[in-house]
Design an enzyme around this catalytic site. Structure first.
Site, short mmCIF file in Angstrom:
data_model
loop_
_atom_site.label_atom_id
_atom_site.label_comp_id
_atom_site.label_asym_id
_atom_site.label_seq_id
_atom_site.Cartn_x
_atom_site.Cartn_y
_atom_site.Cartn_z
N GLU A 1 0.86 -1.18 0.00
CA GLU A 1 0.00 0.00 0.00
C GLU A 1 0.90 1.24 0.00
O GLU A 1 2.00 1.23 0.56
CB GLU A 1 -0.85 -0.03 1.27
CG GLU A 1 -1.73 1.17 1.51
CD GLU A 1 -2.38 1.12 2.89
OE1 GLU A 1 -3.48 1.69 3.02
OE2 GLU A 1 -1.81 0.51 3.83
N LYS B 1 -9.66 0.71 -1.68
CA LYS B 1 -9.73 0.20 -0.30
C LYS B 1 -11.10 0.49 0.32
O LYS B 1 -11.55 1.63 0.34
CB LYS B 1 -8.62 0.86 0.52
CG LYS B 1 -8.49 0.37 1.96
CD LYS B 1 -7.32 1.11 2.62
CE LYS B 1 -7.10 0.66 4.04
NZ LYS B 1 -5.98 1.45 4.67
N CYS C 1 -4.41 -3.52 3.58
CA CYS C 1 -4.06 -3.16 4.96
C CYS C 1 -5.20 -3.39 5.95
O CYS C 1 -5.47 -4.52 6.35
CB CYS C 1 -3.55 -1.73 4.99
SG CYS C 1 -2.54 -1.37 6.46
#
Length: 282
Positions: free
Chosen positions: A40, A106, A142
């Protein structure tokens, strides 16, 4: 399929970070990988204003990643920031290479441990999978690792592998949580989870400052039974692992948690090609 995790420490300059991607991709190809996954925020690190560095998916940074993937004949997944309609940015994974062109925004934003990602980042809403040499692969980023329903959605879409680029926040117990969560998601969905973090900035000779999540290293690959198959240290480097589709089938037969679910079991999702989007679960 052989994959590689390109653990690195990105800085604030997208052009310099693209050079890191190029070097690590060449290492991955030399090691026989067909897929290389970067962290990321590979395009630019957290802790800087993201709006000025954000670029469209047809912008120069993404085009640079595409050129690297084409030159090396490998699928590359890397984290970048793209402009959002509301003035924020989206935290985007670009997946590109032979037969693959997709992007994942995300879904779960890191509003935790004193950091408010949603202040500058808009959330995504779609589950995305890609096919690499016939291996269906889900994309996650993440903080997504704390939400098992996303990884089960990957499995429901036919994935046997989830890739998880991250820029993990440092702090007491955070390394233990990182490994625990990656291994748990592999068991939850009975698939491989390939989790690549930003290297610890201090291991790259940089000082850590502020609350921004800038990585701790310790990238790892967990198998569908939750065992660790490959791991890195805190410093930059490339880690390799093998994905065995037949093993996923064996584990799912022995431990049919996906079939045994009583809650949250969605309708069948099918699709193939460069990138497949599915409704966000829940």
């Amino acid at each position: 399929m052989r994959l590689a995790l390109g653990q690195l420490t990105s800085g604030p300059d997208p052009a310099a970070n693209l050079d890191l991607v190029r070097a690590r991709t060449r290492e991955a190809v030399a090691g026989g990988a067909r897929l290389v996954v970067f962290p990321e925020a590979t395009m630019a690190c957290f802790g800087i204003p993201l709006g000025p560095v954000a670029q469209r998916l047809d912008g120069p940074w993404a085009e640079g990643v595409r050129a690297i993937a084409a030159e090396c004949g490998i699928v590359v997944v890397a984290g970048m920031f793209t402009p959002a309609p509301d003035g924020r940015v989206t935290n985007t994974l670009l997946a590109t290479g032979p037969g693959v062109e997709a992007a994942y925004d995300k879904i779960h934003l890191y509003d935790a441990f004193g950091f408010a990602e949603s202040a500058t980042v808009a959330p995504g809403s779609e589950v995305v999978t890609i096919d690499v040499d016939g291996v269906r692969t889900g994309l996650a980023t993440c903080y997504d690792v704390r939400f098992p329903e996303l990884f089960r959605a990957h499995a429901d879409a036919g994935a046997v592998l989830s890739v998880l680029p991250a820029s993990w926040g440092a702090g007491p117990g955070k390394r233990e949580q990182w490994e625990l969560l990656v291994r748990a998601r592999a068991v939850d969905a009975t698939l491989y989870v390939a989790a690549v973090d930003q290297a610890d900035p201090e291991a790259s000779g940089q000082r850590r400052s502020g609350k921004a999540p800038t990585g701790i290293g310790y990238s790892l690959v967990a198998g569908p039974d939750g065992t660790v198959r490959a791991t890195a240290g805190a410093e930059p480097g490339v880690v390799f692992a093998e994905v065995d589709v037949a093993e996923v089938a064996r584990v799912r037969k022995a431990l049919p948690v996906l079939e045994n679910r009583r809650l949250g079991r969605p309708a069948e999702a099918e699709g193939a090609g460069g990138g497949v989007r599915h409704p966000c679960p829940g």
